[in-house]
Structures are given as C-alpha cells and as structure tokens.
Design a protein around this motif. Structure first.
Motif, PDB file in Angstrom:
ATOM      1  N   VAL A  39       0.843  -1.210   0.000  1.00 57.13           N
ATOM      2  CA  VAL A  39       0.000   0.000   0.000  1.00 57.13           C
ATOM      3  C   VAL A  39       0.871   1.250   0.000  1.00 57.13           C
ATOM      4  O   VAL A  39       0.607   2.216  -0.738  1.00 57.13           O
ATOM      5  N   ILE A  40       1.919   1.257   0.831  1.00 62.11           N
ATOM      6  CA  ILE A  40       2.806   2.424   0.886  1.00 62.11           C
ATOM      7  C   ILE A  40       3.476   2.659  -0.459  1.00 62.11           C
ATOM      8  O   ILE A  40       3.510   3.790  -0.972  1.00 62.11           O
ATOM      9  N   ALA A  41       4.035   1.599  -1.054  1.00 70.41           N
ATOM     10  CA  ALA A  41       4.743   1.750  -2.327  1.00 70.41           C
ATOM     11  C   ALA A  41       3.787   2.162  -3.450  1.00 70.41           C
ATOM     12  O   ALA A  41       4.121   3.021  -4.277  1.00 70.41           O
ATOM     13  N   LEU A  42       2.601   1.554  -3.484  1.00 75.77           N
ATOM     14  CA  LEU A  42       1.636   1.899  -4.531  1.00 75.77           C
ATOM     15  C   LEU A  42       1.155   3.336  -4.372  1.00 75.77           C
ATOM     16  O   LEU A  42       1.028   4.080  -5.366  1.00 75.77           O
ATOM     17  N   ALA A  43       0.880   3.743  -3.142  1.00 76.91           N
ATOM     18  CA  ALA A  43       0.456   5.129  -2.905  1.00 76.91           C
ATOM     19  C   ALA A  43       1.550   6.106  -3.322  1.00 76.91           C
ATOM     20  O   ALA A  43       1.268   7.161  -3.913  1.00 76.91           O
ATOM     21  N   PHE A  44       2.802   5.769  -3.034  1.00 77.47           N
ATOM     22  CA  PHE A  44       3.924   6.624  -3.431  1.00 77.47           C
ATOM     23  C   PHE A  44       3.994   6.727  -4.948  1.00 77.47           C
ATOM     24  O   PHE A  44       4.211   7.822  -5.499  1.00 77.47           O
ATOM     25  N   ALA A  45       3.817   5.604  -5.639  1.00 79.42           N
ATOM     26  CA  ALA A  45       3.884   5.606  -7.102  1.00 79.42           C
ATOM     27  C   ALA A  45       2.758   6.437  -7.706  1.00 79.42           C
ATOM     28  O   ALA A  45       2.967   7.205  -8.658  1.00 79.42           O
ATOM     29  N   ILE A  46       1.554   6.298  -7.166  1.00 76.34           N
ATOM     30  CA  ILE A  46       0.401   7.034  -7.714  1.00 76.34           C
ATOM     31  C   ILE A  46       0.547   8.529  -7.419  1.00 76.34           C
ATOM     32  O   ILE A  46       0.285   9.368  -8.296  1.00 76.34           O
ATOM     33  N   PHE A  47       0.966   8.856  -6.210  1.00 76.82           N
ATOM     34  CA  PHE A  47       1.047  10.265  -5.823  1.00 76.82           C
ATOM     35  C   PHE A  47       2.161  11.001  -6.570  1.00 76.82           C
ATOM     36  O   PHE A  47       1.969  12.122  -7.041  1.00 76.82           O
ATOM     37  N   THR A  48       3.322  10.384  -6.680  1.00 78.58           N
ATOM     38  CA  THR A  48       4.466  11.071  -7.303  1.00 78.58           C
ATOM     39  C   THR A  48       4.550  10.814  -8.807  1.00 78.58           C
ATOM     40  O   THR A  48       5.028  11.672  -9.552  1.00 78.58           O
ATOM     41  N   ASP A  49       4.129   9.618  -9.238  1.00 75.96           N
ATOM     42  CA  ASP A  49       4.321   9.170 -10.626  1.00 75.96           C
ATOM     43  C   ASP A  49       5.782   9.312 -11.051  1.00 75.96           C
ATOM     44  O   ASP A  49       6.094   9.599 -12.216  1.00 75.96           O
ATOM     45  N   PHE A  77       5.429  -3.074 -15.071  1.00 78.83           N
ATOM     46  CA  PHE A  77       6.733  -3.255 -14.447  1.00 78.83           C
ATOM     47  C   PHE A  77       6.701  -2.796 -12.992  1.00 78.83           C
ATOM     48  O   PHE A  77       7.298  -3.434 -12.104  1.00 78.83           O
ATOM     49  N   ARG A  78       5.991  -1.713 -12.718  1.00 77.69           N
ATOM     50  CA  ARG A  78       5.856  -1.236 -11.346  1.00 77.69           C
ATOM     51  C   ARG A  78       5.178  -2.275 -10.455  1.00 77.69           C
ATOM     52  O   ARG A  78       5.535  -2.424  -9.281  1.00 77.69           O
ATOM     53  N   LEU A  79       4.203  -2.985 -10.988  1.00 82.31           N
ATOM     54  CA  LEU A  79       3.547  -4.009 -10.183  1.00 82.31           C
ATOM     55  C   LEU A  79       4.547  -5.082  -9.765  1.00 82.31           C
ATOM     56  O   LEU A  79       4.506  -5.586  -8.637  1.00 82.31           O
ATOM     57  N   PHE A  80       5.444  -5.441 -10.672  1.00 86.24           N
ATOM     58  CA  PHE A  80       6.489  -6.409 -10.324  1.00 86.24           C
ATOM     59  C   PHE A  80       7.418  -5.841  -9.247  1.00 86.24           C
ATOM     60  O   PHE A  80       7.767  -6.541  -8.286  1.00 86.24           O
ATOM     61  N   PHE A  93       9.441  -5.316  -3.679  1.00 82.66           N
ATOM     62  CA  PHE A  93       9.720  -4.492  -2.491  1.00 82.66           C
ATOM     63  C   PHE A  93       8.926  -4.986  -1.291  1.00 82.66           C
ATOM     64  O   PHE A  93       9.480  -5.143  -0.188  1.00 82.66           O
ATOM     65  N   SER A  94       7.650  -5.261  -1.487  1.00 86.65           N
ATOM     66  CA  SER A  94       6.820  -5.738  -0.383  1.00 86.65           C
ATOM     67  C   SER A  94       7.305  -7.097   0.103  1.00 86.65           C
ATOM     68  O   SER A  94       7.297  -7.378   1.312  1.00 86.65           O
ATOM     69  N   GLY A  95       7.738  -7.949  -0.831  1.00 88.52           N
ATOM     70  CA  GLY A  95       8.305  -9.233  -0.438  1.00 88.52           C
ATOM     71  C   GLY A  95       9.573  -9.065   0.380  1.00 88.52           C
ATOM     72  O   GLY A  95       9.821  -9.825   1.326  1.00 88.52           O
ATOM     73  N   ALA A  96      10.392  -8.065   0.025  1.00 85.24           N
ATOM     74  CA  ALA A  96      11.612  -7.806   0.796  1.00 85.24           C
ATOM     75  C   ALA A  96      11.266  -7.376   2.215  1.00 85.24           C
ATOM     76  O   ALA A  96      11.898  -7.829   3.187  1.00 85.24           O
ATOM     77  N   SER A 146      11.164   4.976  -3.145  1.00 87.16           N
ATOM     78  CA  SER A 146      11.135   5.683  -4.428  1.00 87.16           C
ATOM     79  C   SER A 146      11.813   4.876  -5.531  1.00 87.16           C
ATOM     80  O   SER A 146      11.295   4.778  -6.646  1.00 87.16           O
ATOM     81  N   PHE A 147      12.971   4.265  -5.227  1.00 84.94           N
ATOM     82  CA  PHE A 147      13.665   3.518  -6.267  1.00 84.94           C
ATOM     83  C   PHE A 147      13.084   2.126  -6.485  1.00 84.94           C
ATOM     84  O   PHE A 147      13.547   1.393  -7.361  1.00 84.94           O
ATOM     85  N   SER A 148      12.061   1.784  -5.696  1.00 79.62           N
ATOM     86  CA  SER A 148      11.327   0.548  -5.943  1.00 79.62           C
ATOM     87  C   SER A 148      10.097   0.768  -6.816  1.00 79.62           C
ATOM     88  O   SER A 148       9.445  -0.212  -7.207  1.00 79.62           O
ATOM     89  N   VAL A 149       9.770   2.025  -7.118  1.00 78.01           N
ATOM     90  CA  VAL A 149       8.580   2.286  -7.935  1.00 78.01           C
ATOM     91  C   VAL A 149       8.883   3.152  -9.154  1.00 78.01           C
ATOM     92  O   VAL A 149       7.999   3.370  -9.985  1.00 78.01           O
ATOM     93  N   ASN A 150      10.125   3.656  -9.278  1.00 78.12           N
ATOM     94  CA  ASN A 150      10.400   4.631 -10.345  1.00 78.12           C
ATOM     95  C   ASN A 150      11.091   4.030 -11.564  1.00 78.12           C
ATOM     96  O   ASN A 150      11.657   4.747 -12.377  1.00 78.12           O
ATOM     97  N   GLY A 151      11.052   2.698 -11.693  1.00 78.95           N
ATOM     98  CA  GLY A 151      11.594   2.052 -12.885  1.00 78.95           C
ATOM     99  C   GLY A 151      12.966   1.440 -12.704  1.00 78.95           C
ATOM    100  O   GLY A 151      13.470   0.802 -13.631  1.00 78.95           O
ATOM    101  N   MET A 152      13.579   1.593 -11.534  1.00 80.07           N
ATOM    102  CA  MET A 152      14.894   1.023 -11.286  1.00 80.07           C
ATOM    103  C   MET A 152      14.773  -0.409 -10.776  1.00 80.07           C
ATOM    104  O   MET A 152      13.686  -0.874 -10.432  1.00 80.07           O
ATOM    105  N   GLU A 153      15.932  -1.098 -10.691  1.00 83.16           N
ATOM    106  CA  GLU A 153      15.959  -2.508 -10.311  1.00 83.16           C
ATOM    107  C   GLU A 153      16.100  -2.712  -8.808  1.00 83.16           C
ATOM    108  O   GLU A 153      16.248  -3.848  -8.333  1.00 83.16           O
TER     109      GLU A 153
END
Length: 537
Positions: free
Chosen positions: A27-37, A98-101, A106-109, A142-149
């Motif tokens: 939820v935190i990572a998805l909210a961050f991705a949606i809010f910041t894009d 890709f963000r869903l992956f 990240f959530s698994g980590a 941020s680096f888990s949702v912005n397209g990086m590995e």
C-alpha cells in the motif's frame, strides 16, 4: 556474545505476520507511485534498449551499435518482455506493469525482513522496527517504484539472509538461487552477498546454521556453483554479443575514479566509524535522494542520520548483541566501504540501508532484553520511525513536483530535438541522457558516456573539460545547463561561439519558485534551465 542460538518464536502469537507486513508495504509503495508518478532518469536509458529489443532491433541503445548501455540484465529484459507482450503500443502500460512487479518485490523484501527477525527469535517489536524502517525509507520506496531494479536487489538480498538463518538443509541450492538473482539484478551485487557470507562465516549465527566454519564454507561453495550455473549463460552471451561482459556504463563511470592504494584503503576501512562525522558520505544512506548533495532540508536530519548510521558498524562490538547482528554489522561495514570507494549514486544505497535496518533492530532487541524499562528503547524506536516516515512524506511531495515540472521539461526537450533534427543520425551532446535520449531517439554523445563509446574515448584523450569534449566530438546539438560548458580558455570559448548558435531556451524556474513549501528545492533548481545550441552549418 550472549546469544548463541536464536529463540524459537512462539507458535500462537497473533494474526499479524508476513502477509500483513507485505500488504502494508505494498500500500505504501503503490500510494507513493500514484502520488508522485516518479520515473527515474536512468529508467529511460534502459527502456530505450528494452524497446529496441521488443521491436526486433536488438539489445542496443543506438540501432547498429552493440553497446552494453545498461547495468541490470533483469532491469532491461523484464520491461522488454512486457513491452513485447503488449505489442509495444504503450510506454505507460509497460511502466505500470513493471511497477507491479517491483512493488511486489519491495513488499516481499519487507515481509522477508520481518520473517528474518522472527526466525532469529526477535520480539515482534524488533521485527516491526526492522520492517518499518525499510518500508518508510525514502530511497528504498522511491527507487522501488520509479523504474529502477532496486526492489529486486532488496528482495534477493533479504531472501539470501533468510536462507542463511534457516540453515543448510537444502544443500545450498536455494542460497545459490538468491545469489544468482542478485547477479541478474546488478553485477556488483557479489559485494553485498559476499560481505554477508563473510559475516556469517565469522559468527556462524543460528541454531541450524551454526557449526564449523568448514561446513559453512562448503555451503558457500555449493551455493556459488549454483549461482555460477544460473548466471553463466548471461555472462557468456553478453561477452559474445557486446564483446565484453562488463557493462559500458561501468566502463564510463570508472574513468577518473582513482582508487587509492591498499594502505590507504585499509586506513579508510578501519576508521569508518570515526569518519561518520566528517565528509565520508555516511549521510547518504538513510536520507532522501540527494538531500545532502544539494541541501534544502533541515540541518538536524543530517545529524540524526549520522547518529543512526554510526551505531551500525560499531554494533558488532557492543555487549549483549546477538551473533546475527554482529554478522550483519560486519556485512554493512564492508558494503558501505565498497560504496564509498566508487562513484556513489542514490539507488546504490538501499541494499546497504536494509542491512543497517536489521542491525538497528538487533540493537533494539538487545536493549529490550537488558533494560528494566522497555519503554525507553521502544520510545527511541518509535521516534526513529516517526523520523523516517516524515522524510518519506516530504520526499513524496518533493518528487511529485520534480516529476511534474523538471521531468516534463526534459521530455519536452527530447521531443523538440526530434522535431527539429534533420535525421535520426543527428548527434547530441548532453549529460542528462534518459528523458532527452528516449524522446528524441537521436544519436547521443552523453557525458560520461553511458551509451557512447565516442565519449569514453574522448574523455580518455582530452580529459573532463566538457567544452573540449564538444570540440573533439563536434555534435550537431549541445544541451547544457547554465555554466556547464564554462572554460577558462578564451580561445576555446571563442571557438564554441563561432561554431554554435543558441537554438532554444528551456526554463521552469518560475514554476519552482511558485511552490511555497518544497523540501530539497535546490535539487529541482539544478535542472530548472537548459540551453540548446545548434552547430552552424
């Protein structure tokens, strides 16, 4: 060392567990991705290669040039597969899939960090502290949702630690798979899992993982064989296809990175805890992206970050600390030392930060078991989580503005160059390669040369003076920030003005100035203006 074996966690200890931790982190990572894009600059460097592969051009940045212009095999192949499966029709759809992956990774980590603590017998307070630090770390999110590995790096590293805690019952193949996943994520990851392996070998923590160091070394040999077997196909293929298994991005960044001799390196390593208060870049590990380099944040966060990080490399020597915490403390020290010796970028830090979070949780666990008033260590832990959570919220607001203003402008520069270019063979000299390179699709002479062997050759011959590099490469277009091409050589300045003319000014300074509250404002101001020059024909 008072803790020789971890306590067995209670069997009936409530409903809150890894599944709930996974959900909260997602939820935190998805909210961050949606809010910041947020879409990181380097994602578009890699994605240009991914798109070329999906369209059948090859795993190349520039068609016809086999240059290893990316670092992460997984980071380039997975978007290419997604793009190919969706018909290369939508960059937006590819990124969000890709963000869903990455959000799942990240959530698994985070969930794995929780389970590591439970397997070591930690209380739920300590487990929640470790997981909470990771899920509120601004750079990790941020680096888990912005397209990086980064998210895959965190997941495989956490799983590798979990396998060591579980013991060698599987013969090492699962640990080897974790190591291989790390190598597929980023080739320098052997430093991180190697440092953890060394720490574990020194302290051999865990009831099932403990034993002779010879047995643990045997486990590593078997795991290494599995890792080599799984990574070798890519290593060989990259060598054949690109002419070298070393990414060209590594070659470009390595130029000018002068590593001192072994005596100096040893001195640096053993004085790491002392240099935490100097200019050793320790601040970078637990603070938002570029908060230290550009400033614009309250000064007190630097000192809080230094205090937290200073505890980690010293934890192995603290009394009442478990062996697992000692091992991770050593692993962090080695990983941090490596990062501080290379050209440091913010997306390099989350794996080391995750080690730091586990160590801090281990320190909390020791504190809970050694003080009478548990509210003191619990209050300190709550204050730290409030601190990291606040930085995450502030970082989200900052990166939302950066994406909305700065990255939109860089995209516009790319599309403008594409419209004004005479042919796809037009060359562009610039530093921010990602957006401008992707949206222009032109031949890029980028500094330091991530996609350009010509730039690497010119730097080796002429040095780092960018104006001198322009004179050597003679690009058709030059994109510069104000003052970026300054030279004290008046003859060189005269040559540039005589051969290039201003073509377009891009500036969003008024939009940045209009935002009343903006943490890290200088970071955005650094990219607020660009001047495009065109070579006189």
């Amino acid at each position: 060392m008072t803790q020789t074996n971890p306590r067995v966690p209670p069997q009936n200890s409530g409903r809150f567990g890894p599944g709930a931790v996974f959900a909260v982190a997602a939820v935190i990572a998805l909210a961050f991705a949606i809010f910041t894009d947020q879409r990181w600059e380097d994602y578009y460097i890699t994605f240009r290669v991914s798109q070329n592969l999906a369209r059948g051009v090859g795993l190349v940045f520039q068609p016809g040039e086999r240059i290893h212009a990316f670092t992460s095999p997984l980071g380039v192949l997975l978007p290419a597969l997604i793009s190919w499966l969706t018909g290369t029709r939508s960059d937006e759809l590819t990124l969000w899939i890709f963000r869903l992956f990455t959000i799942g990774a990240f959530s698994g980590a985070v969930a794995t960090v929780w389970s590591i603590g439970r397997a070591l017998g930690w209380s739920r307070w300590s487990c929640a502290f470790a997981a909470g630090l990771l899920m509120t770390d601004a750079k990790s999110v941020s680096f888990s949702v912005n397209g990086m590995e980064t998210a895959f790096m965190l997941l495989f590293l956490a799983l590798a630690i979990r396998r060591l805690v579980a013991g060698p019952g599987d013969g090492g193949w699962r640990l080897g798979c974790c190591w291989a996943g790390l190598m597929w994520t980023r080739p320098d990851s052997f430093v991180f899992f190697g440092s953890i392996a060394l720490g574990w070998w020194l302290f051999f923590p865990g009831s099932r993982a403990s034993g002779s160091r010879k047995a643990i070394a045997g486990l590593y040999v078997r795991a290494g064989a599995v890792c080599a077997a799984l990574y070798l196909p890519w290593f060989v293929w990259a060598w054949v296809y690109f002419g070298s298994p070393v990414p060209h991005t590594v070659v470009a960044k390595a130029i000018g990175n002068n590593i001192p001799g072994w005596p100096t390196l040893l001195f640096y390593f053993f004085t790491l805890p002392i240099r935490v208060w100097g200019t050793g870049k320790w601040d970078f590990f637990l603070l938002p992206t570029y908060a230290v380099e550009f400033g614009g944040w309250p000064r007190f966060i630097v000192y809080i970050g230094r205090v937290l990080v200073a505890v980690v490399p010293l934890a192995f020597a603290l009394p009442r600390i478990g062996r697992s915490t000692r091992a991770l403390s050593v692993a962090f020290a080695i990983s941090a030392f490596y990062l501080l010796c290379v050209q440091l970028f913010p997306w390099y830090m989350p794996p080391a930060a995750m080690l730091a979070f586990l160590v801090l949780a281990g320190v909390l666990e020791a504190g809970l078991g050694s003080v009478r008033r548990r509210l003191i260590p619990l209050g300190a832990a709550a204050a730290v989580l409030l601190f990291t959570g606040s930085l995450l919220l502030a970082s989200a607001w900052q990166l939302r503005q950066q994406q909305r203003i700065i990255e939109t402008q860089r995209r516009e520069i790319g599309t403008w160059l594409k419209a004004k270019s005479s042919s796809p063979a037009d060359t562009v000299f610039l530093e921010p390669l990602g957006y401008i390179g992707y949206y222009s699709q032109l031949k890029m002479f980028d500094y330091p040369g991530l996609s350009s062997p010509e730039m690497v050759a010119a730097r080796r011959e002429f040095g780092e003076n960018k104006l001198l590099l322009v004179a050597a490469l003679k690009p058709r277009w030059v994109v510069q920030r104000p003052g970026e091409l300054y030279s004290s050589d008046s003859e060189l300045n005269g040559w540039f003005v005589g051969h290039y003319e201003p073509a377009k000014i891009f500036n969003v300074g008024d939009q940045i100035a209009a935002i009343p509250f903006l943490p890290g404002r200088p970071y955005l101001k650094f990219d607020q203006g660009f001047l495009v020059w065109k070579r006189k024909d």
